[in-house]
Design a protein around this motif. Structure first.
Motif, PDB file in Angstrom:
ATOM      1  N   PHE A 143      28.488 -75.245  34.878  1.00  0.00           N
ATOM      2  CA  PHE A 143      28.369 -73.714  34.944  1.00  0.00           C
ATOM      3  C   PHE A 143      28.742 -73.188  36.509  1.00  0.00           C
ATOM      4  CE2 PHE A 143      25.653 -74.582  31.569  1.00  0.00           C
ATOM      5  CZ  PHE A 143      26.085 -73.593  30.721  1.00  0.00           C
ATOM      6  N   ASN A 167      27.173 -71.345  38.413  1.00  0.00           N
ATOM      7  CA  ASN A 167      26.111 -71.376  39.383  1.00  0.00           C
ATOM      8  C   ASN A 167      25.601 -72.884  39.692  1.00  0.00           C
ATOM      9  OD1 ASN A 167      24.739 -72.565  37.226  1.00  0.00           O
ATOM     10  ND2 ASN A 167      23.414 -70.437  36.776  1.00  0.00           N
ATOM     11  N   THR A 187      24.710 -75.566  37.685  1.00  0.00           N
ATOM     12  CA  THR A 187      24.091 -76.172  36.529  1.00  0.00           C
ATOM     13  C   THR A 187      24.930 -77.130  35.878  1.00  0.00           C
ATOM     14  OG1 THR A 187      22.289 -74.204  36.530  1.00  0.00           O
ATOM     15  CG2 THR A 187      22.609 -75.795  34.635  1.00  0.00           C
TER      16      THR A 187
HETATM   17  C1  LIG Z   1      22.996 -71.076  35.441  1.00  0.00           C
HETATM   18  O1  LIG Z   1      23.567 -70.710  34.415  1.00  0.00           O
HETATM   19  C2  LIG Z   1      23.350 -70.978  32.978  1.00  0.00           C
HETATM   20  C3  LIG Z   1      24.057 -70.444  31.835  1.00  0.00           C
HETATM   21  O2  LIG Z   1      24.174 -69.072  31.927  1.00  0.00           O
HETATM   22  C4  LIG Z   1      21.706 -70.847  32.904  1.00  0.00           C
HETATM   23  O3  LIG Z   1      21.187 -71.398  31.677  1.00  0.00           O
HETATM   24  C5  LIG Z   1      20.985 -71.479  34.132  1.00  0.00           C
HETATM   25  O4  LIG Z   1      19.632 -71.306  33.903  1.00  0.00           O
HETATM   26  C6  LIG Z   1      21.567 -70.889  35.433  1.00  0.00           C
HETATM   27  N1  LIG Z   1      20.972 -71.845  36.303  1.00  0.00           N
HETATM   28  C7  LIG Z   1      20.377 -71.232  37.488  1.00  0.00           C
HETATM   29  C8  LIG Z   1      19.942 -72.358  38.322  1.00  0.00           C
HETATM   30  O5  LIG Z   1      20.536 -69.994  37.742  1.00  0.00           O
END
Ligand SMILES: *[C@@H]1O[C@H](CO)[C@@H](O)[C@H](O)[C@H]1NC(C)=O
Ligand SMILES: *[C@@H]1O[C@H](CO)[C@@H](O)[C@H](O)[C@H]1NC(C)=O
Ligand SMILES: *[C@@H]1O[C@H](CO)[C@@H](O)[C@H](O)[C@H]1NC(C)=O
Ligand SMILES: *[C@@H]1O[C@H](CO)[C@@H](O)[C@H](O)[C@H]1NC(C)=O
Length: 406
Positions: free
Chosen positions: A43, A45, A47
């Motif tokens: 992702f 971000n 992840t």
């Molecule tokens: C990053 O994005 C994913 C998908 O939207 C989400 O499930 C996850 O919790 C996010 N992680 C953080 C650390 O924000």
């Protein structure tokens, strides 16, 4: 595989015990097996998620000891790219994406399996559009008793028969092409593909950025689909498989005709299965074996068919109709002169109720026959009664109206 050999023995023994003339014909053909696969989502971000790729951990029906889900003859490779949902993966679907400004070149496409497009054709179109890899999932057909717990293994080879012996029989020690031959490479996709569990496909589809999915795509999908991508998530997809020569076995039982010995009526079904094969092909094989048993009973009473009947139990159908194709190639002239008809079964029993698909010329015959067969779940009704009742109910469900006549 060992279980596959056991089915060879089972069918041969069944025919032999009925007193039928029985024989087995082996071929040496190129099959394809998985070594390992992984799909991870990256992702924006930061992840990273590793997606489950088999039934285990997804459903309480999770079986063990199954071959991992794969596409036979997919090339090995590691690819990374943006994920894009391409609906059924047809040319029309890619045109719709183009209109939205989405170009799948350099992307990993997510295809919903089903409908008219074969698995191999869907991969071929994706490759032509410049996709780097294909992930395919099935939504299941609820009306036929399938709820999407399974992951659909299948072949992506183009055409039928052993790829190393196109047009002639793949016998032990016979001539065969080299694996590197261009003629063979033409039959395999150039990009890797893999089936995904429905649930894993959902994780990707829910994460997609990019333009909104067309209403038609959303309406016809069980998925929580809102955008088609690319954006927000990258896919890293690895598949490693191996192609190897393996011996397959077709099993035959023959009842010689009393009048026209040189006219063959062939009844056949394949015997190999990706997993347990309860529906595909064992429900059909059960029918085939029981037809043989009943003919054997009749023969003990002095009956003989007018024409020669040959029961055929094919191997390696799932890889691309290999067992039947090799045997036909081996017996081309004989069959060309003598074969009158070939009747095939595959999935004979599946889900609840009765359904039929046929050329319209067979309508009346199917009505007549179903009127003569008792519904096994009822004391009084025929299959015909049950069938018409089911059709009324599903028609009413679909259209919200009642039919006075069927
Ligand atoms: C990053 O994005 C994913 C998908 O939207 C989400 O499930 C996850 O919790 C996010 N992680 C953080 C650390 O924000
Ligand atoms: C898609 O992108 C590729 C690579 O950038 C390009 O060659 C191709 O022409 C594009 N296709 C369309 C339909 O724009
Ligand atoms: C493909 O997707 C559409 C939705 O756009 C759906 O209505 C249709 O039934 C599908 N076609 C096939 C051949 O599966
Ligand atoms: C992609 O996956 C492969 C296999 O799991 C791994 O070796 C590689 O490092 C991954 N690439 C990225 C960018 O994460």
């Amino acid at each position: 595989t060992k279980p596959s050999l056991e089915t060879t023995h089972y069918v041969k023994t069944h025919f032999k015990n009925l007193g039928l003339e029985t024989h087995t014909v082996p071929f040496k053909t190129l099959l394809s097996y998985p070594l390992r696969a992984s799909v991870s989502l990256h992702f924006d971000n930061g992840t990273v998620i590793n997606l489950p790729l088999n039934e285990i951990g997804i459903s309480s029906y999770a079986p063990s000891g199954l071959v991992q889900p794969y596409h036979a003859y997919s090339p090995s490779g590691t690819t990374q790219g943006d994920a894009v949902f391409v609906n059924n993966g047809t040319e029309d679907d890619y045109r719709a994406l183009e209109v939205m400004g989405v170009n799948v070149s350099g992307c990993i496409v997510i295809v919903k399996k089903g409908g008219s497009l074969s698995r191999g054709a869907a991969v071929q179109i994706a490759e032509k559009k410049g996709a780097l890899g294909v992930l395919m999932y099935a939504e299941g057909d609820v009306s036929r008793g399938s709820f999407g717990f399974g992951v659909e293994r299948g072949t992506v080879m183009r055409g039928v028969g052993d790829p190393l012996t196109p047009g002639w029989a793949g016998v032990e020690d016979g001539e065969r092409l080299e694996l590197e031959d261009n003629k063979i490479l033409d039959r395999f996709p150039g990009i890797p593909s893999l089936p995904l569990p429905f649930e894993s496909a959902q994780v990707i589809l829910e994460s997609l950025g990019g333009p909104e999915a067309p209403q038609k795509w959303r309406d016809s999908s069980r998925s929580k689909l809102s955008r088609v991508g690319p954006g927000q998530v990258m896919v890293n997809f690895t598949y490693q498989g191996e192609k190897k020569l393996a011996t397959i076995h077709d099993v035959f039982a023959v009842i010689r005709g009393s009048v026209e010995r040189d006219r063959y009526v062939l009844l056949g079904n394949h015997r190999d299965a990706w997993t347990y094969g309860a529906v595909d092909p064992n429900s059909g094989t059960a029918a085939l074996l029981d037809i043989a048993r009943r003919y054997a009973l009749l023969m003990r009473k002095g009956w003989n068919p007018r024409r020669t009947i040959i029961f055929c139990s094919w191997d390696a159908e799932e890889f691309g109709m290999i067992g039947s194709t090799e045997w036909v190639e081996q017996n081309l002239v004989n069959l060309g002169a003598k074969a009158v008809a070939y009747l095939n079964v595959d999935c004979a029993v599946q889900g609840p109720g009765f359904f039929a698909g046929a050329t319209p010329q067979l309508d009346d015959l199917i009505f007549e026959v179903t009127k003569k067969v008792k519904d096994p779940d009822s004391d009084v009704a025929t299959i015909y009664d049950k069938w018409t009742t089911m059709n009324r109910i599903s028609y009413v469900r679909r259209h919200g109206v009642h039919l006075s006549k069927c």
